[in-house]
Design a protein around this motif. Structure first.
Motif, PDB file in Angstrom:
ATOM      1  N   VAL A  66      12.381 -34.791 -18.232  1.00 23.10           N
ATOM      2  CA  VAL A  66      13.712 -34.686 -17.639  1.00 23.10           C
ATOM      3  C   VAL A  66      13.579 -35.167 -16.193  1.00 23.10           C
ATOM      4  N   PRO A  67      14.450 -36.059 -15.706  1.00 21.97           N
ATOM      5  CA  PRO A  67      14.279 -36.640 -14.367  1.00 21.97           C
ATOM      6  C   PRO A  67      14.071 -35.629 -13.237  1.00 21.97           C
ATOM      7  N   LYS A  68      14.811 -34.517 -13.234  1.00 22.10           N
ATOM      8  CA  LYS A  68      14.649 -33.541 -12.155  1.00 22.10           C
ATOM      9  C   LYS A  68      13.282 -32.855 -12.246  1.00 22.10           C
ATOM     10  N   HIS A  69      12.761 -32.691 -13.459  1.00 19.86           N
ATOM     11  CA  HIS A  69      11.417 -32.149 -13.631  1.00 19.86           C
ATOM     12  C   HIS A  69      10.386 -33.168 -13.145  1.00 19.86           C
ATOM     13  N   GLN A  70      10.679 -34.424 -13.424  1.00 17.98           N
ATOM     14  CA  GLN A  70       9.771 -35.508 -13.053  1.00 17.98           C
ATOM     15  C   GLN A  70       9.593 -35.591 -11.534  1.00 17.98           C
ATOM     16  N   PHE A  71      10.693 -35.481 -10.804  1.00 15.57           N
ATOM     17  CA  PHE A  71      10.615 -35.580  -9.350  1.00 15.57           C
ATOM     18  C   PHE A  71       9.793 -34.432  -8.771  1.00 15.57           C
ATOM     19  N   LEU A  72      10.040 -33.218  -9.267  1.00 14.47           N
ATOM     20  CA  LEU A  72       9.268 -32.084  -8.775  1.00 14.47           C
ATOM     21  C   LEU A  72       7.795 -32.232  -9.160  1.00 14.47           C
ATOM     22  N   GLY A  73       7.540 -32.739 -10.363  1.00 15.08           N
ATOM     23  CA  GLY A  73       6.166 -32.961 -10.796  1.00 15.08           C
ATOM     24  C   GLY A  73       5.440 -33.932  -9.892  1.00 15.08           C
ATOM     25  N   TRP A  74       6.153 -34.957  -9.453  1.00  9.74           N
ATOM     26  CA  TRP A  74       5.577 -35.943  -8.520  1.00  9.74           C
ATOM     27  C   TRP A  74       5.190 -35.273  -7.211  1.00  9.74           C
ATOM     28  N   LEU A  75       6.032 -34.386  -6.692  1.00  8.84           N
ATOM     29  CA  LEU A  75       5.718 -33.662  -5.461  1.00  8.84           C
ATOM     30  C   LEU A  75       4.510 -32.740  -5.649  1.00  8.84           C
ATOM     31  N   ILE A  76       4.482 -32.039  -6.787  1.00 15.04           N
ATOM     32  CA  ILE A  76       3.382 -31.119  -7.059  1.00 15.04           C
ATOM     33  C   ILE A  76       2.063 -31.880  -7.165  1.00 15.04           C
ATOM     34  N   ALA A  77       2.076 -32.978  -7.918  1.00 10.86           N
ATOM     35  CA  ALA A  77       0.853 -33.754  -8.137  1.00 10.86           C
ATOM     36  C   ALA A  77       0.281 -34.300  -6.839  1.00 10.86           C
ATOM     37  N   GLN A  78       1.156 -34.608  -5.882  1.00  6.30           N
ATOM     38  CA  GLN A  78       0.696 -35.126  -4.588  1.00  6.30           C
ATOM     39  C   GLN A  78       0.363 -34.019  -3.590  1.00  6.30           C
ATOM     40  N   GLY A  79       0.633 -32.781  -3.963  1.00  5.15           N
ATOM     41  CA  GLY A  79       0.417 -31.678  -3.033  1.00  5.15           C
ATOM     42  C   GLY A  79       1.434 -31.654  -1.917  1.00  5.15           C
ATOM     43  N   SER A  80       2.641 -32.163  -2.180  1.00  6.06           N
ATOM     44  CA  SER A  80       3.668 -32.288  -1.144  1.00  6.06           C
ATOM     45  C   SER A  80       4.742 -31.207  -1.200  1.00  6.06           C
ATOM     46  N   LEU A  81       4.635 -30.296  -2.155  1.00  2.00           N
ATOM     47  CA  LEU A  81       5.657 -29.260  -2.284  1.00  2.00           C
ATOM     48  C   LEU A  81       5.552 -28.275  -1.124  1.00  2.00           C
ATOM     49  N   LYS A  82       6.690 -27.928  -0.533  1.00  2.00           N
ATOM     50  CA  LYS A  82       6.697 -27.070   0.662  1.00  2.00           C
ATOM     51  C   LYS A  82       6.674 -25.591   0.252  1.00  2.00           C
ATOM     52  N   THR A  83       5.498 -25.142  -0.141  1.00  3.62           N
ATOM     53  CA  THR A  83       5.304 -23.728  -0.457  1.00  3.62           C
ATOM     54  C   THR A  83       5.237 -22.925   0.844  1.00  3.62           C
ATOM     55  N   ASN A  84       5.321 -21.600   0.721  1.00  4.30           N
ATOM     56  CA  ASN A  84       5.398 -20.749   1.919  1.00  4.30           C
ATOM     57  C   ASN A  84       4.207 -20.906   2.857  1.00  4.30           C
ATOM     58  N   ASP A  85       3.019 -21.100   2.299  1.00  6.38           N
ATOM     59  CA  ASP A  85       1.842 -21.250   3.167  1.00  6.38           C
ATOM     60  C   ASP A  85       1.961 -22.486   4.052  1.00  6.38           C
ATOM     61  N   LYS A  86       2.570 -23.554   3.524  1.00  6.49           N
ATOM     62  CA  LYS A  86       2.743 -24.777   4.326  1.00  6.49           C
ATOM     63  C   LYS A  86       3.839 -24.588   5.377  1.00  6.49           C
ATOM     64  N   LEU A  87       4.900 -23.867   5.016  1.00  3.89           N
ATOM     65  CA  LEU A  87       5.969 -23.628   5.985  1.00  3.89           C
ATOM     66  C   LEU A  87       5.444 -22.854   7.198  1.00  3.89           C
ATOM     67  N   VAL A  88       4.544 -21.897   6.942  1.00  2.00           N
ATOM     68  CA  VAL A  88       3.940 -21.139   8.044  1.00  2.00           C
ATOM     69  C   VAL A  88       3.105 -22.064   8.926  1.00  2.00           C
ATOM     70  N   LEU A  89       2.364 -22.971   8.316  1.00  2.00           N
ATOM     71  CA  LEU A  89       1.555 -23.923   9.089  1.00  2.00           C
ATOM     72  C   LEU A  89       2.425 -24.833   9.946  1.00  2.00           C
ATOM     73  N   TYR A  90       3.645 -25.125   9.463  1.00  2.00           N
ATOM     74  CA  TYR A  90       4.572 -25.965  10.222  1.00  2.00           C
ATOM     75  C   TYR A  90       5.259 -25.195  11.346  1.00  2.00           C
ATOM     76  N   GLY A  91       4.967 -23.896  11.441  1.00  2.00           N
ATOM     77  CA  GLY A  91       5.564 -23.097  12.511  1.00  2.00           C
ATOM     78  C   GLY A  91       6.889 -22.464  12.149  1.00  2.00           C
ATOM     79  N   ILE A  92       7.253 -22.500  10.878  1.00  4.21           N
ATOM     80  CA  ILE A  92       8.514 -21.890  10.432  1.00  4.21           C
ATOM     81  C   ILE A  92       8.280 -20.404  10.176  1.00  4.21           C
TER      82      ILE A  92
END
Length: 202
Positions: A45-71
């Motif tokens: 499904v295209p919307k699943h595909q886009f999220l999968g692409w982000l996950i596979a690249q390690g680009s998903l903005k999980t909470n640990d990354k948001l903290v590193l960005y200063g959020i």
């Protein structure tokens, strides 16, 4: 051969020029990634595909990354507050995620592991349809886990794992229903019946 840029104009009167060759020249050479066949296949499904692409690249903005960005956010998992929300935890280790995979396994006679799901997908054998549909199930599960995490953060509620697994399966079935079944073999249809994924196509 690639056209030359002469006097402010592209010289396209070059022997052997083709749009495909020009595209390859602009794109450049890049190493192949092992997850490409899992993300870029027609069964997702295209919307699943886009999220999968982000996950596979390690680009998903999980909470640990948001903290590193200063959020200023709590880095704990919204679905399982006792652990930090990193990608591996959210999709493969969280108790809620494991329950969804367990429900899918029961409904589809599958043996998707609760851990190392992507590694399991990468080493699956079978026809293009079988590999593609199983990848669609896994990425569909990850999409809905991410969606439930955001819904929990905003509304404070989540869908029961059994109901969530039902949504995932129905979306994959809808995708199967929309594909061209002209070249599907009897063995592949039997496989879909075994996995409770067979849909009648008019």
């Amino acid at each position: 051969m690639i056209p030359d840029y002469v006097n402010g104009k592209w010289d396209v009167q070059v022997k052997g020029f083709s749009p495909a060759g020009c595209y390859e020249w602009f794109k450049g050479s890049r190493p192949k990634v092992p997850w490409a066949r899992l993300v870029w296949n027609e069964w997702l499904v295209p919307k699943h595909q886009f999220l999968g692409w982000l996950i596979a690249q390690g680009s998903l903005k999980t909470n640990d990354k948001l903290v590193l960005y200063g959020i200023d956010v709590d880095d704990r998992c919204y679905l399982y507050a006792q652990a930090t929300e990193v990608s591996d935890h959210l999709f493969f280790e969280c108790a809620y995620s494991k329950q969804i995979i367990h429900c899918i396994n029961q409904k589809l006679n599958c043996h998707i592991p609760e851990n190392n799901v992507l590694d399991w997908c990468l080493h699956k054998t079978g026809t293009k349809l079988q590999i593609g549909v199983q990848a669609a199930i896994v990425w569909g599960a990850m999409y809905h886990i991410w969606r439930e995490k955001n819904k929990c953060r905003i509304d404070g509620v989540i869908t029961r794992p059994n109901n969530c697994s039902y949504k995932i399966i129905e979306e994959v079935k809808a995708r199967i229903r929309g594909r061209d079944f002209q070249h599907v073999t009897k063995a592949e249809i039997d496989w879909q019946r075994l996995k409770n994924l067979y849909v009648m196509v008019a």
